[in-house]
Design a protein around this motif. Structure first.
Motif, PDB file in Angstrom:
ATOM      1  N   UNK A  57       0.764  -1.334   0.016  1.00 41.65           N
ATOM      2  CA  UNK A  57       0.132   0.000  -0.073  1.00 41.65           C
ATOM      3  C   UNK A  57       0.741   1.101   0.127  1.00 41.65           C
ATOM      4  N   UNK A  58       1.710   1.156   0.809  1.00 37.49           N
ATOM      5  CA  UNK A  58       2.951   2.392   0.773  1.00 37.49           C
ATOM      6  C   UNK A  58       3.492   2.599  -0.548  1.00 37.49           C
ATOM      7  N   UNK A  59       3.741   1.669  -1.189  1.00 35.15           N
ATOM      8  CA  UNK A  59       4.606   1.809  -2.553  1.00 35.15           C
ATOM      9  C   UNK A  59       3.422   2.343  -3.647  1.00 35.15           C
ATOM     10  N   UNK A  90       5.392   7.949   7.197  1.00 33.11           N
ATOM     11  CA  UNK A  90       5.540   6.528   7.754  1.00 33.11           C
ATOM     12  C   UNK A  90       4.358   5.794   6.734  1.00 33.11           C
ATOM     13  N   UNK A  91       3.362   6.212   6.225  1.00 35.90           N
ATOM     14  CA  UNK A  91       2.165   5.556   5.371  1.00 35.90           C
ATOM     15  C   UNK A  91       3.157   5.174   4.033  1.00 35.90           C
ATOM     16  N   UNK A 107       4.752   2.010   4.963  1.00 30.25           N
ATOM     17  CA  UNK A 107       3.952   0.918   5.116  1.00 30.25           C
ATOM     18  C   UNK A 107       3.714   0.776   6.625  1.00 30.25           C
ATOM     19  N   UNK A 108       3.966   1.809   7.189  1.00 25.16           N
ATOM     20  CA  UNK A 108       4.015   1.783   8.811  1.00 25.16           C
ATOM     21  C   UNK A 108       2.797   3.017   9.383  1.00 25.16           C
ATOM     22  N   UNK A 109       2.144   2.621  10.604  1.00 25.27           N
ATOM     23  CA  UNK A 109       1.523   3.704  11.193  1.00 25.27           C
ATOM     24  C   UNK A 109       2.471   4.540  12.124  1.00 25.27           C
ATOM     25  N   UNK A 110       3.212   3.732  13.112  1.00 20.87           N
ATOM     26  CA  UNK A 110       4.180   4.316  13.639  1.00 20.87           C
ATOM     27  C   UNK A 110       5.416   3.155  13.337  1.00 20.87           C
ATOM     28  N   UNK A 111       6.611   3.828  13.788  1.00 21.72           N
ATOM     29  CA  UNK A 111       7.684   3.020  13.560  1.00 21.72           C
ATOM     30  C   UNK A 111       7.467   1.373  14.255  1.00 21.72           C
ATOM     31  N   UNK A 112       7.606   0.407  13.162  1.00 26.55           N
ATOM     32  CA  UNK A 112       7.532  -0.719  13.601  1.00 26.55           C
ATOM     33  C   UNK A 112       6.262  -1.509  13.628  1.00 26.55           C
ATOM     34  N   UNK A 113       5.090  -0.590  13.326  1.00 25.44           N
ATOM     35  CA  UNK A 113       3.788  -1.038  13.458  1.00 25.44           C
ATOM     36  C   UNK A 113       3.352  -0.839  12.077  1.00 25.44           C
ATOM     37  N   UNK A 114       2.572  -2.056  11.434  1.00 19.24           N
ATOM     38  CA  UNK A 114       2.223  -2.081   9.855  1.00 19.24           C
ATOM     39  C   UNK A 114       1.030  -0.903   9.972  1.00 19.24           C
ATOM     40  N   UNK A 121      -6.809  10.189   1.045  1.00 15.36           N
ATOM     41  CA  UNK A 121      -5.801   9.740   0.454  1.00 15.36           C
ATOM     42  C   UNK A 121      -5.875   9.524  -1.065  1.00 15.36           C
ATOM     43  N   UNK A 122      -7.059   8.470  -1.061  1.00 11.86           N
ATOM     44  CA  UNK A 122      -7.395   8.317  -2.546  1.00 11.86           C
ATOM     45  C   UNK A 122      -7.840   9.473  -3.451  1.00 11.86           C
TER      46      UNK A 122
END
Length: 90
Positions: free
Chosen positions: A18-20, A49-50, A53-60, A71-72
């Motif tokens: 999703x991030x890509x 972060x999005x 692919x993260x919401x917070x560091x280390x969190x998907x 965003x869309x």
């Protein structure tokens, strides 16, 4: 009592995909991360972060539905396109 959340298998791979897609759509429109964040109403840090692919560091990545829809709209991409699951993310 709240039930503990379980993260679906391969969610980190899906989140990165999703991030890509977010990054690709942003590049196609010639927008900066700051431009997208401002238009969506989130911080530049959160949007960065999005894209990782993260919401917070280390969190998907796990954005709110309203954020995903914004965003869309800003990136001119269907929500379904952003959320599409590839063979790698299954």
């Amino acid at each position: 009592m709240a039930r503990p959340r379980t993260v679906p298998e391969n969610w980190d791979v899906r989140a990165r995909e999703i991030g890509v897609r977010l990054q690709q759509a942003r590049h196609e429109l010639g927008l900066s991360q700051e431009d997208v964040a401002y238009r969506v109403g989130i911080s530049a840090y959160t949007y960065q972060k999005f894209e990782k692919g993260e919401s917070r560091p280390g969190t998907p990545l796990n954005p709110r539905l309203t954020t995903l829809i914004m965003l869309s709209e800003v990136l001119k991409v269907e929500v379904e396109t952003l959320l599409r699951v590839s063979a790698q993310g299954q």
